[in-house]
Design a protein around this motif. Structure first.
Motif, PDB file in Angstrom:
ATOM      1  N   ALA B  53       0.894  -1.055   0.048  1.00  0.00           N
ATOM      2  CA  ALA B  53       0.011  -0.085  -0.230  1.00  0.00           C
ATOM      3  C   ALA B  53       0.965   1.363   0.110  1.00  0.00           C
ATOM      4  O   ALA B  53       0.789   1.999   0.926  1.00  0.00           O
ATOM      5  N   TYR B  55       0.910   4.048  -1.662  1.00  0.00           N
ATOM      6  CA  TYR B  55       0.274   5.417  -1.581  1.00  0.00           C
ATOM      7  C   TYR B  55      -0.233   5.596  -0.249  1.00  0.00           C
ATOM      8  O   TYR B  55      -0.128   6.998   0.173  1.00  0.00           O
ATOM      9  N   LEU B  56      -0.561   4.722   0.353  1.00  0.00           N
ATOM     10  CA  LEU B  56      -1.044   5.023   1.922  1.00  0.00           C
ATOM     11  C   LEU B  56       0.117   5.202   2.583  1.00  0.00           C
ATOM     12  O   LEU B  56       0.158   6.120   3.582  1.00  0.00           O
ATOM     13  N   PHE B  59       1.110   8.846   2.222  1.00  0.00           N
ATOM     14  CA  PHE B  59      -0.002   9.646   3.087  1.00  0.00           C
ATOM     15  C   PHE B  59       0.394   9.648   4.514  1.00  0.00           C
ATOM     16  O   PHE B  59       0.079  10.569   5.285  1.00  0.00           O
ATOM     17  N   VAL B 128       0.031  -3.434  -8.217  1.00  0.00           N
ATOM     18  CA  VAL B 128      -0.964  -2.364  -8.597  1.00  0.00           C
ATOM     19  C   VAL B 128      -0.279  -0.888  -8.757  1.00  0.00           C
ATOM     20  O   VAL B 128       0.727  -0.802  -7.777  1.00  0.00           O
ATOM     21  N   ILE B 133      -5.446   4.342  -6.695  1.00  0.00           N
ATOM     22  CA  ILE B 133      -6.438   4.833  -5.486  1.00  0.00           C
ATOM     23  C   ILE B 133      -7.165   5.785  -5.989  1.00  0.00           C
ATOM     24  O   ILE B 133      -8.410   6.250  -5.389  1.00  0.00           O
ATOM     25  N   ILE B 136     -10.382   5.623  -7.625  1.00  0.00           N
ATOM     26  CA  ILE B 136     -11.495   5.141  -6.799  1.00  0.00           C
ATOM     27  C   ILE B 136     -12.240   6.451  -5.889  1.00  0.00           C
ATOM     28  O   ILE B 136     -13.225   6.548  -5.658  1.00  0.00           O
ATOM     29  N   LEU B 137     -11.052   7.290  -5.530  1.00  0.00           N
ATOM     30  CA  LEU B 137     -11.649   8.215  -4.931  1.00  0.00           C
ATOM     31  C   LEU B 137     -12.282   9.203  -5.768  1.00  0.00           C
ATOM     32  O   LEU B 137     -13.168   9.915  -5.249  1.00  0.00           O
ATOM     33  N   ASN B 140     -15.931   5.924  -7.367  1.00  0.00           N
ATOM     34  CA  ASN B 140     -16.884   5.311  -6.273  1.00  0.00           C
ATOM     35  C   ASN B 140     -17.255   6.098  -4.939  1.00  0.00           C
ATOM     36  O   ASN B 140     -18.084   6.175  -4.465  1.00  0.00           O
ATOM     37  N   GLN B 141     -16.091   6.584  -4.347  1.00  0.00           N
ATOM     38  CA  GLN B 141     -16.008   7.274  -3.213  1.00  0.00           C
ATOM     39  C   GLN B 141     -15.823   8.793  -3.246  1.00  0.00           C
ATOM     40  O   GLN B 141     -15.469   9.255  -2.305  1.00  0.00           O
ATOM     41  N   SER B 144     -17.756  10.433  -0.203  1.00  0.00           N
ATOM     42  CA  SER B 144     -16.863  10.339   1.262  1.00  0.00           C
ATOM     43  C   SER B 144     -15.697  11.489   0.936  1.00  0.00           C
ATOM     44  O   SER B 144     -15.569  11.915   1.918  1.00  0.00           O
ATOM     45  N   PHE B 145     -15.127  11.266   0.013  1.00  0.00           N
ATOM     46  CA  PHE B 145     -14.005  12.084  -0.220  1.00  0.00           C
ATOM     47  C   PHE B 145     -14.384  13.760  -0.008  1.00  0.00           C
ATOM     48  O   PHE B 145     -13.810  14.403   0.620  1.00  0.00           O
ATOM     49  N   ILE B 148     -14.935  14.146   3.489  1.00  0.00           N
ATOM     50  CA  ILE B 148     -13.635  14.409   4.242  1.00  0.00           C
ATOM     51  C   ILE B 148     -13.062  15.930   4.118  1.00  0.00           C
ATOM     52  O   ILE B 148     -12.776  16.366   4.882  1.00  0.00           O
ATOM     53  N   LEU B 151     -15.235  18.073   6.220  1.00  0.00           N
ATOM     54  CA  LEU B 151     -14.758  17.888   7.741  1.00  0.00           C
ATOM     55  C   LEU B 151     -13.477  18.704   7.846  1.00  0.00           C
ATOM     56  O   LEU B 151     -13.404  19.379   9.064  1.00  0.00           O
TER      57      LEU B 151
END
Lengths: 103, 176
Positions: B53, B55-56, B59, B128, B133, B136-137, B140-141, B144-145, B148, B151
């Motif tokens: 992971a 990319y994570l 981050f 991958v 990612i 997806i951001l 699909n997401q 949520s993005f 955030i 927020l």
């Protein structure tokens, strides 16, 4: 990868226990915040390990961990703002001396 | 299990993470504790790279080892202490032993139940692109993005509003 998933779960559990120890014993608000961050990191390790081991091609689990990290950052920012406010009003960051909300 | 390179990396990173997490709490000066916290977050980021992971991990290092450590550093500097007087009383030996026993019991209890399940033993990691990612951001997401993002904005405004020191409610004198 030939590391079993148990190893990551064990690591996350131990890190969570260290965080619980910090929250239970420390008295400074800053250290308690850092302990909470250690616990959130343990949860993130669990999230990513489960995501990778259950469906390696699907990145949705990693997106969830990404949101978790972002929310942790927001939590720390608000926590430190409250810390500075508490210090300004009470001149201490010792949680055992903050008794003005005691019942 | 053979001592593969991945296993050795895992042992090193896990040991580093646990040791620096304990040192975060046990360092005498809080600023050294913050330094160890930075090492802890970098070790966890290394574990993310091990888990494919990347990319994570980037981050994690940008937010934890970058932003949060600097934020806590500024908070420590703003909370000034008097010369020679510790800012906070350190916990007694009794409290430390009690907390250690409780947390070790908690770890043993959780591991006892968790390790009874037959978990996955090995997985073939796909190649991958870490940037995937983003797709997806942005598809699909996306909701949520955006949430955030809202927020984070609310957090910034709330934090600034909490710590400003000139809180005066100015009432308009013109009466409208």
């Amino acid at each position: 990868m030939d590391i079993p998933l148990e190893y990551f779960i064990t690591l996350a559990t131990i890190l969570f226990g260290v965080g619980v120890y910090g929250v239970l014993t420390r008295r400074s608000i800053i250290r308690i915040l850092m302990s909470v961050e250690i616990m959130m990191n343990a949860a993130n390790v669990n999230l990513i390990a489960f995501s990778i081991y259950s469906s390696p091609f699907n990145l949705n689990g990693q997106v969830l961990a990404l949101f978790s990290i972002a929310i942790a950052a927001a939590e720390v920012a608000i926590g430190l703002a409250i810390l500075i406010l508490v210090y300004r009003n009470h001149s201490t960051v010792d949680v055992s001396e903050l008794k003005s909300l005691n019942g | 299990m053979a001592w593969s390179l991945e296993f050795i990396e895992f042992i090193i990173l896990a040991g580093l993470a646990i040791a620096s997490a304990i040192l975060t709490l046990e360092a005498r000066e809080i600023i050294y504790g913050l330094f160890y916290f930075g090492i802890f977050t970098i070790a966890v980021g290394g574990l993310y790279i091990l888990l494919n992971a990347g990319y994570l991990a980037m981050f994690q290092m940008a937010i934890y080892a970058g932003a949060i450590v600097v934020l806590v550093f500024f908070a420590i500097m703003l909370v000034r202490r008097k010369e020679g007087v510790p800012l906070c009383s350190s916990p007694s030996i009794k409290a430390k032993i009690g907390g250690a026993i409780l947390s070790i019991l908690l770890i043993i209890l959780m591991l006892y139940f968790v390790l009874q399940y037959p978990w996955v033993q090995a997985v073939t990691l796909p190649v991958v692109n870490p940037g995937d990612i983003f797709y997806i951001l942005m598809s699909n997401q996306l909701l949520s993005f955006e949430l955030i993002a809202v927020l984070s904005t609310a957090t910034i405004i709330g934090g600034v509003a909490l710590v400003r020191n000139d809180i005066e409610i100015e009432e308009s004198e013109e009466g409208h």
